[in-house]
Design a protein around this motif. Structure first.
Motif, PDB file in Angstrom:
ATOM      1  N   ILE A  25       3.023   8.311   2.201  1.00  0.00           N
ATOM      2  CA  ILE A  25       3.579   7.735   3.431  1.00  0.00           C
ATOM      3  C   ILE A  25       4.804   6.878   3.127  1.00  0.00           C
ATOM      4  O   ILE A  25       5.873   7.033   3.759  1.00  0.00           O
ATOM      5  CB  ILE A  25       2.513   6.894   4.167  1.00  0.00           C
ATOM      6  N   TYR A  26       4.690   5.971   2.172  1.00  0.00           N
ATOM      7  CA  TYR A  26       5.779   5.010   1.963  1.00  0.00           C
ATOM      8  C   TYR A  26       6.957   5.614   1.223  1.00  0.00           C
ATOM      9  O   TYR A  26       8.100   5.200   1.426  1.00  0.00           O
ATOM     10  CB  TYR A  26       5.237   3.739   1.302  1.00  0.00           C
ATOM     11  N   ARG A  27       6.713   6.624   0.415  1.00  0.00           N
ATOM     12  CA  ARG A  27       7.843   7.344  -0.176  1.00  0.00           C
ATOM     13  C   ARG A  27       8.623   8.066   0.916  1.00  0.00           C
ATOM     14  O   ARG A  27       9.865   8.033   0.944  1.00  0.00           O
ATOM     15  CB  ARG A  27       7.343   8.348  -1.216  1.00  0.00           C
ATOM     16  N   ALA A  28       7.895   8.697   1.849  1.00  0.00           N
ATOM     17  CA  ALA A  28       8.564   9.403   2.950  1.00  0.00           C
ATOM     18  C   ALA A  28       9.358   8.440   3.824  1.00  0.00           C
ATOM     19  O   ALA A  28      10.481   8.749   4.250  1.00  0.00           O
ATOM     20  CB  ALA A  28       7.531  10.155   3.785  1.00  0.00           C
ATOM     21  N   LEU A  29       8.797   7.258   4.101  1.00  0.00           N
ATOM     22  CA  LEU A  29       9.511   6.276   4.919  1.00  0.00           C
ATOM     23  C   LEU A  29      10.711   5.708   4.170  1.00  0.00           C
ATOM     24  O   LEU A  29      11.773   5.464   4.769  1.00  0.00           O
ATOM     25  CB  LEU A  29       8.560   5.158   5.339  1.00  0.00           C
ATOM     26  N   ALA A  30      10.570   5.509   2.863  1.00  0.00           N
ATOM     27  CA  ALA A  30      11.702   5.012   2.077  1.00  0.00           C
ATOM     28  C   ALA A  30      12.842   6.019   2.086  1.00  0.00           C
ATOM     29  O   ALA A  30      14.028   5.645   2.190  1.00  0.00           O
ATOM     30  CB  ALA A  30      11.257   4.727   0.649  1.00  0.00           C
ATOM     31  N   LEU A  31      12.518   7.307   2.000  1.00  0.00           N
ATOM     32  CA  LEU A  31      13.551   8.339   2.035  1.00  0.00           C
ATOM     33  C   LEU A  31      14.249   8.403   3.390  1.00  0.00           C
ATOM     34  O   LEU A  31      15.367   8.930   3.490  1.00  0.00           O
ATOM     35  CB  LEU A  31      12.937   9.701   1.696  1.00  0.00           C
ATOM     36  N   ARG A  32      13.614   7.864   4.419  1.00  0.00           N
ATOM     37  CA  ARG A  32      14.230   7.804   5.740  1.00  0.00           C
ATOM     38  C   ARG A  32      15.014   6.504   5.940  1.00  0.00           C
ATOM     39  O   ARG A  32      15.440   6.194   7.049  1.00  0.00           O
ATOM     40  CB  ARG A  32      13.173   7.973   6.832  1.00  0.00           C
ATOM     41  N   GLY A  33      15.164   5.723   4.872  1.00  0.00           N
ATOM     42  CA  GLY A  33      16.039   4.555   4.915  1.00  0.00           C
ATOM     43  C   GLY A  33      15.354   3.217   5.092  1.00  0.00           C
ATOM     44  O   GLY A  33      16.021   2.182   5.117  1.00  0.00           O
ATOM     45  N   HIS A  34      14.029   3.194   5.209  1.00  0.00           N
ATOM     46  CA  HIS A  34      13.321   1.930   5.368  1.00  0.00           C
ATOM     47  C   HIS A  34      13.202   1.214   4.020  1.00  0.00           C
ATOM     48  O   HIS A  34      13.040   1.847   2.974  1.00  0.00           O
ATOM     49  CB  HIS A  34      11.929   2.172   5.953  1.00  0.00           C
ATOM     50  N   LYS A  35      13.288  -0.109   4.056  1.00  0.00           N
ATOM     51  CA  LYS A  35      13.137  -0.935   2.861  1.00  0.00           C
ATOM     52  C   LYS A  35      11.731  -1.523   2.878  1.00  0.00           C
ATOM     53  O   LYS A  35      11.378  -2.271   3.792  1.00  0.00           O
ATOM     54  CB  LYS A  35      14.179  -2.061   2.846  1.00  0.00           C
ATOM     55  N   ILE A  36      10.944  -1.201   1.852  1.00  0.00           N
ATOM     56  CA  ILE A  36       9.517  -1.492   1.893  1.00  0.00           C
ATOM     57  C   ILE A  36       9.089  -2.377   0.731  1.00  0.00           C
ATOM     58  O   ILE A  36       9.422  -2.105  -0.428  1.00  0.00           O
ATOM     59  CB  ILE A  36       8.700  -0.181   1.850  1.00  0.00           C
ATOM     60  N   THR A  37       8.363  -3.436   1.061  1.00  0.00           N
ATOM     61  CA  THR A  37       7.663  -4.245   0.064  1.00  0.00           C
ATOM     62  C   THR A  37       6.181  -3.983   0.217  1.00  0.00           C
ATOM     63  O   THR A  37       5.644  -4.049   1.324  1.00  0.00           O
ATOM     64  CB  THR A  37       7.947  -5.738   0.260  1.00  0.00           C
ATOM     65  N   PHE A  38       5.514  -3.636  -0.879  1.00  0.00           N
ATOM     66  CA  PHE A  38       4.074  -3.385  -0.843  1.00  0.00           C
ATOM     67  C   PHE A  38       3.390  -4.459  -1.667  1.00  0.00           C
ATOM     68  O   PHE A  38       3.545  -4.524  -2.891  1.00  0.00           O
ATOM     69  CB  PHE A  38       3.732  -2.002  -1.396  1.00  0.00           C
ATOM     70  N   ALA A  39       2.640  -5.333  -0.990  1.00  0.00           N
ATOM     71  CA  ALA A  39       1.930  -6.424  -1.646  1.00  0.00           C
ATOM     72  C   ALA A  39       0.464  -6.045  -1.823  1.00  0.00           C
ATOM     73  O   ALA A  39      -0.190  -5.610  -0.868  1.00  0.00           O
ATOM     74  CB  ALA A  39       2.041  -7.700  -0.822  1.00  0.00           C
ATOM     75  N   GLU A  40      -0.041  -6.201  -3.040  1.00  0.00           N
ATOM     76  CA  GLU A  40      -1.433  -5.875  -3.319  1.00  0.00           C
ATOM     77  C   GLU A  40      -2.036  -6.937  -4.220  1.00  0.00           C
ATOM     78  O   GLU A  40      -1.351  -7.503  -5.080  1.00  0.00           O
ATOM     79  CB  GLU A  40      -1.549  -4.509  -3.980  1.00  0.00           C
ATOM     80  N   PRO A  41      -3.321  -7.242  -4.049  1.00  0.00           N
ATOM     81  CA  PRO A  41      -3.944  -8.283  -4.870  1.00  0.00           C
ATOM     82  C   PRO A  41      -4.248  -7.781  -6.276  1.00  0.00           C
ATOM     83  O   PRO A  41      -4.513  -6.592  -6.486  1.00  0.00           O
ATOM     84  CB  PRO A  41      -5.240  -8.593  -4.110  1.00  0.00           C
ATOM     85  N   ASP A  42      -4.218  -8.686  -7.219  1.00  0.00           N
ATOM     86  CA  ASP A  42      -4.659  -8.383  -8.578  1.00  0.00           C
ATOM     87  C   ASP A  42      -6.183  -8.475  -8.583  1.00  0.00           C
ATOM     88  O   ASP A  42      -6.758  -9.541  -8.796  1.00  0.00           O
ATOM     89  CB  ASP A  42      -4.033  -9.385  -9.558  1.00  0.00           C
TER      90      ASP A  42
END
Length: 362
Positions: A25-42
């Motif tokens: 999903i987020y690779r596809a959205l990034a290729l459409r020009g969106h700038k994405i930060t994905f925050a995940e817990p350790d």
């Protein structure tokens, strides 16, 4: 659009079946020009079991909990869209309330449910569940699957804008590979041991193996090491993302077994279905409502209602026929079920939502 996401993990598939979905999903959205930060817990030792998958299309933030929680929420304020996924695994209730409260005239907030049947069952069982009151405060609700029944359920709970976004194929990540002797078998199943799937694994995998001792079976995934196995089943442990293609390409057939909740609701093809499709594998799936919405039974996918059905497929579908079914499934997935298409779908939903919000504000 600047998008800030909080989810279980995009860097690791360890005890994290949503990783492939997030990546697609987020690779596809990034290729459409969106700038994405994905925050995940350790958390859950995922950072000690990171994959080799490229996630450079997002800015990845591995945060410490609870020390960094306030920083995460503060950073999210700079985004145009903040997404809280279900099943982060730690601080979920707190994060859901905080993200819902970030709604602003120029900032949308969304809840993306990767386990909608469980979420909805929980809030129905407990009218005082805190998330129930938060649902109407999100601008958008996305779900991993579930079709119209899940959408209608969310609508009844006050959701403003609910859309199922199904799993799909990323052909760059999942594709045919040369078969490996290490993973050659008649049937392979890869799935973590989970309470609401184990009885179905007992039926569709273990009982099938017991009924067909003449065939070889491979079992992959976490949690099965303490389980007594039939003599024709070989356990290979955790299967990292980088091994999925070769496992799927080496088995004569691959088995998908949905969790009980997903099977009961239907319209919820898991990531394993599309990973197998990408590899051109012949897939047997347990029976669930809506499977024919995605692939044509008997031609592109094999559907089993019991262990006996699984065994009949093993007996009657030879390697040549299996390869033809796998090829047909891959062709259908490339046509109708890629993450490029899913990304375009999400992009349109976001665009329509922003325009609607702008009209209301004017």
């Amino acid at each position: 659009m600047k998008i800030f996401v909080i989810g279980s993990s995009i860097t690791s598939c360890y005890w994290n079946g949503a990783a492939t979905y997030y990546r697609g999903i987020y690779r596809a959205l990034a290729l459409r020009g969106h700038k994405i930060t994905f925050a995940e817990p350790d958390a859950y030792a995922r950072q000690q079991h990171r994959d080799t998958a490229d996630t450079s299309y997002v800015t990845s933030w591995i945060y410490q909990t609870p020390a960094d929680l306030e920083k995460v929420v503060e950073a999210a304020r700079s985004a145009d869209l903040v997404i809280k996924h279900s099943g982060v695994g730690v601080d979920d209730g707190w994060l859901e309330a905080q993200v819902a409260g970030l709604h602003a005239p120029k900032r949308m907030v969304a809840f993306w449910d990767v386990d909608a049947p469980v979420t909805l069952a929980r809030v129905e069982e407990d009218p005082d569940d805190p998330f129930r009151a938060l649902i109407p405060h999100y601008d958008l609700i996305f779900t991993y699957g579930g079709g119209d029944p899940v959408v209608q359920h969310y609508d009844r709970l006050g959701a403003q804008n609910c859309h199922p976004i199904y799993n799909a194929l990323d052909p760059d990540a999942h594709h045919p590979e040369v078969a490996s002797k290490e993973f050659r078998c008649d049937l392979a199943f890869v799935g973590n041991r989970l309470p609401d799937r184990e009885s179905r694994v007992d039926e569709f995998f273990f009982r099938a193996a017991e009924l067909a001792p003449e065939f070889t079976f491979i079992l992959g995934g976490e949690g099965w090491s303490g389980r007594a196995l039939p003599g024709n089943v070989r356990y290979i442990g955790h299967v990292a993302t980088g091994q999925h293609n070769v496992v799927n390409s080496s088995a004569r057939m691959v088995l998908n077994i949905n969790r009980e909740t997903m099977a009961n609701v239907g319209f919820s093809p898991p990531t394993r279905v599309f990973e197998a499709a990408g590899a051109g594998a012949c897939l047997i799936t347990d029976e669930w409502v809506g499977v024919d919405t995605f692939f044509k039974p008997g031609k592109e996918i094999l559907v089993a209602a019991s262990a006996e059905d699984v065994v009949r497929y093993l007996q009657r579908v030879d390697a040549h026929h299996a390869a033809a079914i796998g090829h047909a499934m891959r062709k259908r997935a490339l046509r109708d079920h890629t993450y490029t298409l899913r990304g375009a779908e999400v992009d349109k939903i976001l665009s329509d939502a922003r325009h609607h919000a702008a009209r209301l504000a004017s």
